[in-house]
Design a protein around this motif. Structure first.
Motif, PDB file in Angstrom:
ATOM      1  N   GLN A   1     -17.746 -22.512  37.923  1.00 42.26           N
ATOM      2  CA  GLN A   1     -17.521 -22.837  39.329  1.00 42.26           C
ATOM      3  C   GLN A   1     -16.428 -21.977  39.964  1.00 42.26           C
ATOM      4  OE1 GLN A   1     -16.388 -24.469  36.753  1.00 42.26           O
ATOM      5  NE2 GLN A   1     -14.472 -25.537  37.171  1.00 42.26           N
TER       6      GLN A   1
ATOM      7  N   ASP B   1     -16.518 -16.958  32.606  1.00 45.23           N
ATOM      8  CA  ASP B   1     -17.632 -17.472  33.404  1.00 45.23           C
ATOM      9  C   ASP B   1     -18.440 -18.521  32.657  1.00 45.23           C
ATOM     10  OD1 ASP B   1     -18.839 -15.100  31.931  1.00 45.23           O
ATOM     11  OD2 ASP B   1     -20.626 -15.927  32.885  1.00 45.23           O
TER      12      ASP B   1
ATOM     13  N   ASP C   1      -6.387 -14.334  36.743  1.00 46.45           N
ATOM     14  CA  ASP C   1      -6.818 -14.733  38.069  1.00 46.45           C
ATOM     15  C   ASP C   1      -6.155 -16.069  38.407  1.00 46.45           C
ATOM     16  OD1 ASP C   1      -9.081 -14.685  40.301  1.00 46.45           O
ATOM     17  OD2 ASP C   1      -9.104 -16.680  39.377  1.00 46.45           O
TER      18      ASP C   1
ATOM     19  N   GLU D   1      -6.934 -18.701  40.150  1.00 45.39           N
ATOM     20  CA  GLU D   1      -7.762 -19.892  40.001  1.00 45.39           C
ATOM     21  C   GLU D   1      -7.998 -20.203  38.523  1.00 45.39           C
ATOM     22  OE1 GLU D   1     -12.025 -21.698  41.660  1.00 45.39           O
ATOM     23  OE2 GLU D   1     -11.582 -19.554  41.853  1.00 45.39           O
TER      24      GLU D   1
ATOM     25  N   THR E   1     -14.463 -18.829  41.517  1.00 43.65           N
ATOM     26  CA  THR E   1     -14.970 -17.757  42.382  1.00 43.65           C
ATOM     27  C   THR E   1     -15.257 -16.488  41.589  1.00 43.65           C
ATOM     28  OG1 THR E   1     -13.759 -18.652  44.269  1.00 43.65           O
ATOM     29  CG2 THR E   1     -14.456 -16.351  44.404  1.00 43.65           C
TER      30      THR E   1
ATOM     31  N   ALA F   1     -18.497 -17.003  39.567  1.00 49.93           N
ATOM     32  CA  ALA F   1     -19.705 -16.944  40.394  1.00 49.93           C
ATOM     33  C   ALA F   1     -20.032 -15.500  40.759  1.00 49.93           C
ATOM     34  CB  ALA F   1     -19.525 -17.791  41.645  1.00 49.93           C
ATOM     35  N   THR F   2     -18.992 -14.715  41.052  1.00 51.34           N
ATOM     36  CA  THR F   2     -19.207 -13.307  41.395  1.00 51.34           C
ATOM     37  C   THR F   2     -19.731 -12.532  40.196  1.00 51.34           C
ATOM     38  OG1 THR F   2     -17.396 -13.438  43.000  1.00 51.34           O
ATOM     39  CG2 THR F   2     -18.101 -11.241  42.316  1.00 51.34           C
TER      40      THR F   2
END
Length: 333
Positions: A297, A292, A9, A11, A299, A302-303
């Motif tokens: 923090q 996670d 990912d 990020e 995205t 959090a999902t």
């Protein structure tokens, strides 16, 4: 030629650029890692109205097993609370009962759950079934003291991350076979399930630095198994080799697409379905191992956390009779 790895990912890739990554683990490195300070639980408790107490129970051989108990202050104890029995990660060779506690604390906040976290003994100082037995003893104590804890014994959830996820799976298999205690659900977060380390995803994350590589995984399993050969490894220790996945409580499994445990986790959920059980599986595109927990923090994190918690909300609101359990003890342990 090494297999091509799925992309991270974007990020997470940026965040991981600042994290010192390793390609392997050995006894010297493990000693250094164990000298790092424990997770500061006071930081997690800051701003939360939580009662925290410690108890010591006895392992099967009489050794002490610490349990940390966290309960919301001022909770309505007329209605017993759900309980999350938490098993920490760390490759079965490091970590303690305060590791990754922010994950079950999400459920303490949202559901008023009592969190019990077990400090099982680590490999290589202990091996084989000892780690699973330590966790099982803590689970039995929790169920036996449900009234004292203000816990609903029909809503005990066994949960863990990484090595803790593998141990959670092993403990749940053991509880099924011994017909005690009842478990409402198991939550397996990027679980470490297979000592053979021979899946496609395991090979993809070999030969280079990472959050948790095949080589690091092989070190962890060697520490746990000692001199055991494949034919001597019980399914409680390496749940991927368990020959019967029937009669398990409803199960949540998640992992990242860019991690070593991806394929063994998918196979475990598939095995539960094949045995007629219920499992929910999520493979998060671009997720690295433990994403996670490392970067809550982000995205994607959090999902993943929200999805997991929404699933648990549905489970905890269901009737206990909706959860399949074995009622006949097995003697093939």
């Amino acid at each position: 030629m090494a297999p091509v790895r799925p992309d991270l990912d974007p990020e997470l890739r940026t965040l991981l650029a600042d994290l010192p990554l390793m390609s392997e683990l050995n006894a010297e490195i493990l000693t250094q890692l164990r000298q790092l300070p424990s997770t500061p639980v006071d930081t997690l408790l800051h701003g939360r109205a939580v009662d925290h107490r410690e108890v010591i129970i006895a392992a099967s051989d009489g050794s002490p097993i610490p349990l940390s108990i966290f309960a919301p202050v001022g909770a309505d104890r007329v209605t017993p609370a759900p309980c999350v029995y938490w098993i920490h990660g760390g490759g079965m060779v490091m970590g303690d009962r305060f590791s990754q506690l922010d994950i079950p604390f999400d459920w303490l906040d949202r559901f008023g759950a009592v969190v019990v976290s077990v400090d099982y003994r680590l490999a290589p100082e202990v091996t084989g079934m000892t780690l699973v037995d330590d966790c099982y003893r803590g689970l039995l104590w929790t169920a036996e003291h449900a009234d004292e804890l203000g816990v609903d014994p029909a809503r005990i959830v066994v949960a863990g991350a990484s090595a803790g996820g593998g141990l959670a799976a092993g403990v749940t298999l053991l509880a099924r076979d011994l017909a005690a205690p009842p478990i409402a659900a198991q939550v397996l977060i990027c679980p470490m399930l297979d000592h053979r380390c021979d899946t496609t995803s395991s090979r993809q994350f070999s030969g280079g630095p990472g959050v948790w590589t095949r080589e690091m995984n092989q070190f962890g399993w060697a520490a746990v198994l000692g001199d055991r050969t494949d034919g001597e490894v019980p399914g409680y220790v390496s749940p991927a080799v368990a020959d019967d996945l029937s009669g398990l409580p409803t199960t949540y499994v998640d992992a990242g697409s860019a991690e070593v445990f991806r394929d063994e986790d998918v196979a475990y959920a598939t095995g539960i379905w094949a045995a007629g059980g219920q499992a929910e599986l999520h493979v998060w595109a671009g997720g690295c191992h433990g994403f996670d927990a490392l970067y809550p923090q982000a995205t994607i994190s959090a999902t993943a956390r929200r999805t997991r918690s929404d699933w648990l909300a549905r489970v905890l609101s269901a009737s206990p009779t909706d959860t399949p359990r074995s009622s006949t003890p097995r003697t093939d342990r």
